[in-house]
Design an enzyme around this catalytic site. Structure first.
Site, PDB file in Angstrom:
ATOM      1  N   LYS A   1       0.830  -1.207   0.000  1.00 39.42           N
ATOM      2  CA  LYS A   1       0.000   0.000   0.000  1.00 39.42           C
ATOM      3  C   LYS A   1       0.871   1.266   0.000  1.00 39.42           C
ATOM      4  O   LYS A   1       2.096   1.179   0.213  1.00 39.42           O
ATOM      5  CB  LYS A   1      -0.916  -0.036   1.225  1.00 39.42           C
ATOM      6  CG  LYS A   1      -1.917  -1.203   1.197  1.00 39.42           C
ATOM      7  CD  LYS A   1      -2.884  -1.103   2.361  1.00 39.42           C
ATOM      8  CE  LYS A   1      -3.864  -2.256   2.360  1.00 39.42           C
ATOM      9  NZ  LYS A   1      -4.876  -2.121   3.432  1.00 39.42           N
TER      10      LYS A   1
ATOM     11  N   TYR B   1     -12.405  -2.543  -3.594  1.00 38.17           N
ATOM     12  CA  TYR B   1     -12.946  -2.626  -2.233  1.00 38.17           C
ATOM     13  C   TYR B   1     -14.473  -2.631  -2.220  1.00 38.17           C
ATOM     14  O   TYR B   1     -15.086  -2.198  -1.234  1.00 38.17           O
ATOM     15  CB  TYR B   1     -12.403  -1.468  -1.398  1.00 38.17           C
ATOM     16  CG  TYR B   1     -10.971  -1.672  -0.927  1.00 38.17           C
ATOM     17  CD1 TYR B   1     -10.595  -2.833  -0.246  1.00 38.17           C
ATOM     18  CD2 TYR B   1      -9.995  -0.702  -1.142  1.00 38.17           C
ATOM     19  CE1 TYR B   1      -9.296  -3.029   0.201  1.00 38.17           C
ATOM     20  CE2 TYR B   1      -8.687  -0.884  -0.694  1.00 38.17           C
ATOM     21  CZ  TYR B   1      -8.348  -2.049  -0.024  1.00 38.17           C
ATOM     22  OH  TYR B   1      -7.056  -2.238   0.425  1.00 38.17           O
TER      23      TYR B   1
ATOM     24  N   THR C   1      -5.450  -7.983  10.158  1.00 37.47           N
ATOM     25  CA  THR C   1      -5.695  -6.672   9.537  1.00 37.47           C
ATOM     26  C   THR C   1      -5.274  -5.529  10.457  1.00 37.47           C
ATOM     27  O   THR C   1      -4.663  -4.557  10.018  1.00 37.47           O
ATOM     28  CB  THR C   1      -7.201  -6.520   9.192  1.00 37.47           C
ATOM     29  OG1 THR C   1      -7.580  -7.633   8.396  1.00 37.47           O
ATOM     30  CG2 THR C   1      -7.462  -5.240   8.435  1.00 37.47           C
TER      31      THR C   1
ATOM     32  N   ASN D   1      -1.753  -0.229   7.159  1.00 37.21           N
ATOM     33  CA  ASN D   1      -1.316  -1.578   7.542  1.00 37.21           C
ATOM     34  C   ASN D   1      -0.443  -2.225   6.461  1.00 37.21           C
ATOM     35  O   ASN D   1      -0.341  -3.430   6.369  1.00 37.21           O
ATOM     36  CB  ASN D   1      -2.503  -2.455   7.942  1.00 37.21           C
ATOM     37  CG  ASN D   1      -3.471  -2.694   6.806  1.00 37.21           C
ATOM     38  OD1 ASN D   1      -3.304  -2.136   5.719  1.00 37.21           O
ATOM     39  ND2 ASN D   1      -4.477  -3.507   7.024  1.00 37.21           N
TER      40      ASN D   1
ATOM     41  N   HIS E   1      -1.837  -5.495   1.374  1.00 36.84           N
ATOM     42  CA  HIS E   1      -3.107  -6.177   1.146  1.00 36.84           C
ATOM     43  C   HIS E   1      -2.814  -7.514   0.468  1.00 36.84           C
ATOM     44  O   HIS E   1      -1.949  -7.593  -0.386  1.00 36.84           O
ATOM     45  CB  HIS E   1      -4.006  -5.336   0.224  1.00 36.84           C
ATOM     46  CG  HIS E   1      -5.180  -6.107  -0.315  1.00 36.84           C
ATOM     47  ND1 HIS E   1      -6.371  -6.200   0.360  1.00 36.84           N
ATOM     48  CD2 HIS E   1      -5.332  -6.857  -1.435  1.00 36.84           C
ATOM     49  CE1 HIS E   1      -7.207  -6.975  -0.335  1.00 36.84           C
ATOM     50  NE2 HIS E   1      -6.599  -7.374  -1.431  1.00 36.84           N
TER      51      HIS E   1
ATOM     52  N   GLU F   1      -9.294 -10.333  -8.087  1.00 38.65           N
ATOM     53  CA  GLU F   1      -8.375  -9.222  -7.873  1.00 38.65           C
ATOM     54  C   GLU F   1      -7.244  -9.238  -8.898  1.00 38.65           C
ATOM     55  O   GLU F   1      -6.836  -8.183  -9.388  1.00 38.65           O
ATOM     56  CB  GLU F   1      -7.823  -9.273  -6.449  1.00 38.65           C
ATOM     57  CG  GLU F   1      -8.905  -9.008  -5.412  1.00 38.65           C
ATOM     58  CD  GLU F   1      -8.400  -8.972  -3.979  1.00 38.65           C
ATOM     59  OE1 GLU F   1      -9.171  -8.531  -3.124  1.00 38.65           O
ATOM     60  OE2 GLU F   1      -7.253  -9.397  -3.715  1.00 38.65           O
TER      61      GLU F   1
HETATM   62  P1  CMP Z   1      -7.213  -4.753   3.379  1.00 38.46           P
HETATM   63  O1  CMP Z   1      -6.684  -6.117   3.559  1.00 38.46           O
HETATM   64  O2  CMP Z   1      -6.623  -3.908   2.316  1.00 38.46           O
HETATM   65  O3  CMP Z   1      -8.791  -4.858   3.117  1.00 38.46           O
HETATM   66  C1  CMP Z   1      -9.711  -3.901   3.536  1.00 38.46           C
HETATM   67  C2  CMP Z   1      -9.053  -2.803   4.308  1.00 38.46           C
HETATM   68  O4  CMP Z   1      -9.940  -1.976   5.034  1.00 38.46           O
HETATM   69  C3  CMP Z   1      -8.173  -3.402   5.368  1.00 38.46           C
HETATM   70  O5  CMP Z   1      -7.052  -3.950   4.759  1.00 38.46           O
HETATM   71  C4  CMP Z   1      -7.922  -2.212   6.297  1.00 38.46           C
HETATM   72  O6  CMP Z   1      -6.812  -1.453   5.900  1.00 38.46           O
HETATM   73  C5  CMP Z   1      -9.183  -1.409   6.083  1.00 38.46           C
HETATM   74  N1  CMP Z   1     -10.008  -1.431   7.268  1.00 38.46           N
HETATM   75  C6  CMP Z   1     -10.668  -2.478   7.768  1.00 38.46           C
HETATM   76  N2  CMP Z   1     -11.337  -2.107   8.870  1.00 38.46           N
HETATM   77  C7  CMP Z   1     -11.093  -0.784   9.043  1.00 38.46           C
HETATM   78  C8  CMP Z   1     -11.485   0.159  10.008  1.00 38.46           C
HETATM   79  N3  CMP Z   1     -12.280  -0.182  11.017  1.00 38.46           N
HETATM   80  N4  CMP Z   1     -11.034   1.422   9.883  1.00 38.46           N
HETATM   81  C9  CMP Z   1     -10.226   1.761   8.851  1.00 38.46           C
HETATM   82  N5  CMP Z   1      -9.813   0.886   7.892  1.00 38.46           N
HETATM   83  C10 CMP Z   1     -10.237  -0.361   8.005  1.00 38.46           C
END
Ligand code: CMP
Length: 145
Positions: free
Chosen positions: A10, A50, A92, A113, A116, A128
């Site tokens: 990311k 998403y 996550t 984070n 992905h 994807e």
């Molecule tokens: P990712 O694996 O990219 O898939 C969905 C993303 O949503 C996840 O990683 C997080 O970065 C983001 N995400 C999930 N829950 C939350 C949350 N409560 N607040 C902000 N971002 C979120």
């Protein structure tokens, strides 16, 4: 089962110089890189990627963040690659991801984070990969260990 999974460093991971570290972890684990590109995700692609989170309260923050800078989109192949990558990524929420996992070692918060990876729902990885790559952008070669 040999399979392919979609993985993306990311914007926070790219900006913090974590690309090499992350690729090295997957290579060391024996996974094979079959596609990669540094790219900017536009709003439409972010919303499609998403789509399952459209109704979530964090959706706008999520799409703003993922379009805020370049990402490294990749396809990794190997035995049980989808589950392997998920194990290596960690939970996550970095606060809950174990040390030794990518998010446990580098993640800052739920949004930033670092990485992905496709989930284990049937068809997720394929969907994807098709969203980000044309078939001719994926390489087929033998990995020698
Ligand atoms: P990712 O694996 O990219 O898939 C969905 C993303 O949503 C996840 O990683 C997080 O970065 C983001 N995400 C999930 N829950 C939350 C949350 N409560 N607040 C902000 N971002 C979120």
């Amino acid at each position: 089962m040999t399979e392919r999974t979609f993985v993306m460093v990311k914007p926070d991971g790219v900006q913090r110089g974590l690309i090499g570290e992350i690729i090295a972890r997957f290579e060391d684990r024996g996974l094979k890189l079959v596609g990669a590109k540094l790219m900017r995700i536009d709003q439409a692609l972010a919303e499609e990627h998403y789509a399952e989170h459209t109704d979530k309260p964090f959706f706008e923050d999520l799409t703003d963040f993922i379009t805020s800078g370049p990402v490294l989109a990749m396809v990794w192949e190997g035995q049980d690659a989808i589950a392997q990558v998920r194990t290596m990524m960690g939970a996550t929420d970095p606060a809950e991801s174990a040390p030794g996992t990518i998010r446990g070692d580098f993640g800052l918060d739920m949004g930033r984070n670092v990485i992905h990876g496709s989930d284990t729902e049937p068809g997720s990885a394929e969907r994807e990969i098709e969203l980000f790559f044309d078939e001719e952008e994926l390489e087929d070669y033998e990995r020698i260990d």
